[in-house]
Enzyme design. Structure first.
Site, PDB file in Angstrom:
ATOM      1  N   ASN A 149       0.944  -1.228  -0.084  1.00  0.00           N
ATOM      2  CA  ASN A 149      -0.028   0.050  -0.047  1.00  0.00           C
ATOM      3  C   ASN A 149       0.972   1.082  -0.089  1.00  0.00           C
ATOM      4  O   ASN A 149       0.366   2.305  -0.022  1.00  0.00           O
ATOM      5  CB  ASN A 149      -0.856   0.030   1.424  1.00  0.00           C
ATOM      6  CG  ASN A 149      -0.117  -0.206   2.630  1.00  0.00           C
ATOM      7  OD1 ASN A 149       0.588  -1.080   2.673  1.00  0.00           O
ATOM      8  ND2 ASN A 149      -0.398   0.750   3.430  1.00  0.00           N
ATOM      9  N   GLN A 178      -5.142  -4.392  -1.212  1.00  0.00           N
ATOM     10  CA  GLN A 178      -4.766  -3.483  -2.076  1.00  0.00           C
ATOM     11  C   GLN A 178      -4.558  -3.768  -3.681  1.00  0.00           C
ATOM     12  O   GLN A 178      -4.772  -3.166  -4.791  1.00  0.00           O
ATOM     13  CB  GLN A 178      -3.321  -2.700  -2.029  1.00  0.00           C
ATOM     14  CG  GLN A 178      -3.346  -1.742  -0.583  1.00  0.00           C
ATOM     15  CD  GLN A 178      -3.990  -0.512  -0.851  1.00  0.00           C
ATOM     16  OE1 GLN A 178      -4.374  -0.050  -2.036  1.00  0.00           O
ATOM     17  NE2 GLN A 178      -4.348   0.215   0.153  1.00  0.00           N
ATOM     18  N   SER A 196     -11.126  -5.995   0.995  1.00  0.00           N
ATOM     19  CA  SER A 196     -11.979  -5.138   1.691  1.00  0.00           C
ATOM     20  C   SER A 196     -12.848  -4.098   0.216  1.00  0.00           C
ATOM     21  O   SER A 196     -12.196  -3.575  -0.336  1.00  0.00           O
ATOM     22  CB  SER A 196     -11.286  -4.177   2.482  1.00  0.00           C
ATOM     23  OG  SER A 196     -12.037  -3.061   3.050  1.00  0.00           O
ATOM     24  N   HIS A 198     -14.218  -1.398   0.296  1.00  0.00           N
ATOM     25  CA  HIS A 198     -13.841   0.319  -0.139  1.00  0.00           C
ATOM     26  C   HIS A 198     -12.484   0.478  -0.784  1.00  0.00           C
ATOM     27  O   HIS A 198     -12.386   1.583  -0.991  1.00  0.00           O
ATOM     28  CB  HIS A 198     -13.880   1.060   1.505  1.00  0.00           C
ATOM     29  CG  HIS A 198     -12.874   0.819   2.365  1.00  0.00           C
ATOM     30  ND1 HIS A 198     -11.976   1.726   2.280  1.00  0.00           N
ATOM     31  CD2 HIS A 198     -12.690   0.002   3.274  1.00  0.00           C
ATOM     32  CE1 HIS A 198     -10.920   1.604   3.192  1.00  0.00           C
ATOM     33  NE2 HIS A 198     -11.223   0.314   3.569  1.00  0.00           N
ATOM     34  N   THR A 234     -25.250 -10.171  12.856  1.00  0.00           N
ATOM     35  CA  THR A 234     -25.919 -10.033  11.683  1.00  0.00           C
ATOM     36  C   THR A 234     -25.425  -9.668  10.503  1.00  0.00           C
ATOM     37  O   THR A 234     -24.582  -8.615  10.654  1.00  0.00           O
ATOM     38  CB  THR A 234     -27.077  -9.102  11.866  1.00  0.00           C
ATOM     39  OG1 THR A 234     -27.713  -9.336  13.269  1.00  0.00           O
ATOM     40  CG2 THR A 234     -28.219  -8.991  11.036  1.00  0.00           C
ATOM     41  N   CYS A 318      -3.613   4.666   7.803  1.00  0.00           N
ATOM     42  CA  CYS A 318      -3.530   3.744   9.033  1.00  0.00           C
ATOM     43  C   CYS A 318      -2.087   4.005   9.770  1.00  0.00           C
ATOM     44  O   CYS A 318      -2.079   4.166  11.034  1.00  0.00           O
ATOM     45  CB  CYS A 318      -3.605   2.222   8.776  1.00  0.00           C
ATOM     46  SG  CYS A 318      -4.963   1.903   7.984  1.00  0.00           S
TER      47      CYS A 318
HETATM   48  N1  PMP Z   1      -4.355  -4.155   4.223  1.00  0.00           N
HETATM   49  C1  PMP Z   1      -3.918  -3.334   3.704  1.00  0.00           C
HETATM   50  C2  PMP Z   1      -2.858  -3.774   2.549  1.00  0.00           C
HETATM   51  C3  PMP Z   1      -4.530  -2.117   3.397  1.00  0.00           C
HETATM   52  O1  PMP Z   1      -4.058  -1.007   2.605  1.00  0.00           O
HETATM   53  C4  PMP Z   1      -5.552  -1.744   4.218  1.00  0.00           C
HETATM   54  C5  PMP Z   1      -6.185  -0.572   4.181  1.00  0.00           C
HETATM   55  N2  PMP Z   1      -5.476   0.847   4.435  1.00  0.00           N
HETATM   56  C6  PMP Z   1      -5.993  -2.562   5.243  1.00  0.00           C
HETATM   57  C7  PMP Z   1      -5.620  -4.109   5.118  1.00  0.00           C
HETATM   58  C8  PMP Z   1      -7.183  -2.617   6.196  1.00  0.00           C
HETATM   59  O2  PMP Z   1      -8.389  -2.391   5.426  1.00  0.00           O
HETATM   60  P1  PMP Z   1      -9.743  -2.189   6.078  1.00  0.00           P
HETATM   61  O3  PMP Z   1      -9.729  -0.753   5.966  1.00  0.00           O
HETATM   62  O4  PMP Z   1     -10.826  -2.709   5.229  1.00  0.00           O
HETATM   63  O5  PMP Z   1      -9.781  -2.485   7.308  1.00  0.00           O
END
Ligand code: PMP
Length: 375
Positions: A149, A178, A196, A198, A234, A318
């Site tokens: 990422n 990613q 994920s 989003h 749920t 993050c």
């Molecule tokens: N793994 C990677 C490589 C990511 O880039 C991210 C998001 N920054 C995540 C995990 C975590 O994803 P989520 O926001 O769905 O918890």
């Protein structure tokens, strides 16, 4: 705001939002209810599940819906390690992992596990020879992300899967968060895979964990057991149906988007290559350009661009709240001043040539403005 932070999150497809709303209105029922409406909702959930497994080329796998890749990573690691304890205590991982892997592994050390890091090559990929040398009889878990990422390096997942065939005791987990729509990796043979929605223009609050052998998984949180007794709570049916839609659309346009972004990537690189105090990280996935303003702080550059209406980030959303230097950039042996001055530009399906031109103008303006700070 011109958005260049697609590695942090993406704008959802209109169709994915529409699907979410329609499913919320027409199928708000609990998929675990046994009345007819509940059964209809469960049927829709299974259709979404089957579609996602098909699109990912993982028809023989099971898919557990979760709330995020963070949750998927936690389930894979904590569930497996609890059971593997009697067989060994060594975990191998790349130096490039996201905090939702690294911080879980750090926690597992308290339970007696040892974490060993696989070296990284200069192009940001794990060193397969080093991995091989670390594979002794105490290894029970290997986790390597599919696409990094921070700089976008794509990892040799197929090669690792092949290598690990000789080590049946080892569980191989891949964080593919990613990678969806960015690269055509084949995940067949990997034990568990996280995604994920989003990150691929789906809605937030829905993720997935693909599982090769469901019988090996145990819950890490306890409750009603909804998702194969692995994940309780749920089920987010609108999210699941909407994720299937976003995945289909993403994969459908992946090649075209990748080619367009690759040209933009080259254009951005070319525009700053002649500036003496800019350092460019190696080119990898087309949507990411990571560069350092040497001598400046990444936050200062991000703020200067933000004032000009352009959104980029320093490292990852993050990690950027943590004070320590970014692990990925450290793994690539970057000097501290490069890591401190780094920004990540991440493009997406909405990125236009005009956006890129404006970004380039702003990057050069900020470079001028920083003047003597750069060295
Ligand atoms: N793994 C990677 C490589 C990511 O880039 C991210 C998001 N920054 C995540 C995990 C975590 O994803 P989520 O926001 O769905 O918890």
């Amino acid at each position: 705001m011109i958005y260049f932070d697609n590695a942090a999150t993406t704008a959802p497809y209109k169709e994915a939002l529409k699907t979410y709303i329609t499913a919320s209105e027409k199928y708000f029922y609990n998929t675990a209810s046994i009345h007819q409406s509940g059964k209809d909702a469960a049927k829709l959930l299974e259709a979404a599940r089957a579609q996602i497994l098909d699109l990912m080329g993982l028809k023989t796998y099971d898919l557990v819906f979760t709330a995020s890749a963070t949750e998927s990573n936690n389930i894979a690691i904590q569930s497996m390690l609890r059971q593997k304890k009697q067989f060994g205590s060594t975990i191998l991982t790349s130096e490039l992992e996201h905090p939702s892997i690294v911080n879980v592994l750090e926690e597992m050390k308290k339970d007696g596990f040892t974490v060993k890091y696989i070296n990284t090559n200069e192009d940001g990929k794990v060193d397969l020879d080093h991995l091989k040398s670390l594979l002794d009889s105490d290894v029970v878990f290997v986790t390597v992300m599919a696409l990094n990422n921070i700089i976008g390096s794509i990892q040799p997942i197929e090669e690792i899967t092949r290598m690990l065939k000789d080590y049946p005791k080892v569980h191989f987990h891949v964080d593919a968060t990613q990678a969806i729509g960015k690269t055509d990796l084949n995940y067949n043979g990997v034990d568990t895979i996280s995604i994920s929605a989003h990150k691929f223009n789906g809605v937030k609050g829905i993720g997935g964990l693909f599982i090769r052998d469901l019988a090996t998984m145990r819950p890490i949180q306890y409750g009603g057991g909804h998702e194969y007794n692995v994940r309780s709570g749920t089920v987010n049916l609108p999210g699941a149906v909407s994720m299937a839609k976003a995945l289909r659309l993403t994969l459908g346009e992946a090649r075209e988007v990748k080619e367009r972004l690759s040209q933009f990537n080259e254009k951005i690189r070319t525009a700053v290559r002649d500036l003496p105090f800019i350092y460019l990280q190696p080119k990898a996935a087309s949507y990411i350009v990571n560069m350092a303003f040497i001598g400046a702080k990444g936050e200062v550059v991000v703020n200067a661009l933000s004032k000009r209406g352009i959104a980029v980030s320093t490292t990852s959303a993050c990690a950027s709240k943590l004070a320590t230097l970014n692990e990925t950039l450290l793994a690539l042996n970057n000097e501290d001043k490069i890591i401190e001055g780094s920004i990540r530009i991440s493009m997406g399906r909405h990125t236009s040539e005009d956006d890129v031109n404006k970004l380039i103008t702003a990057l050069r303006e900020v470079y001028e403005e920083l003047g003597d700070v750069l060295k």
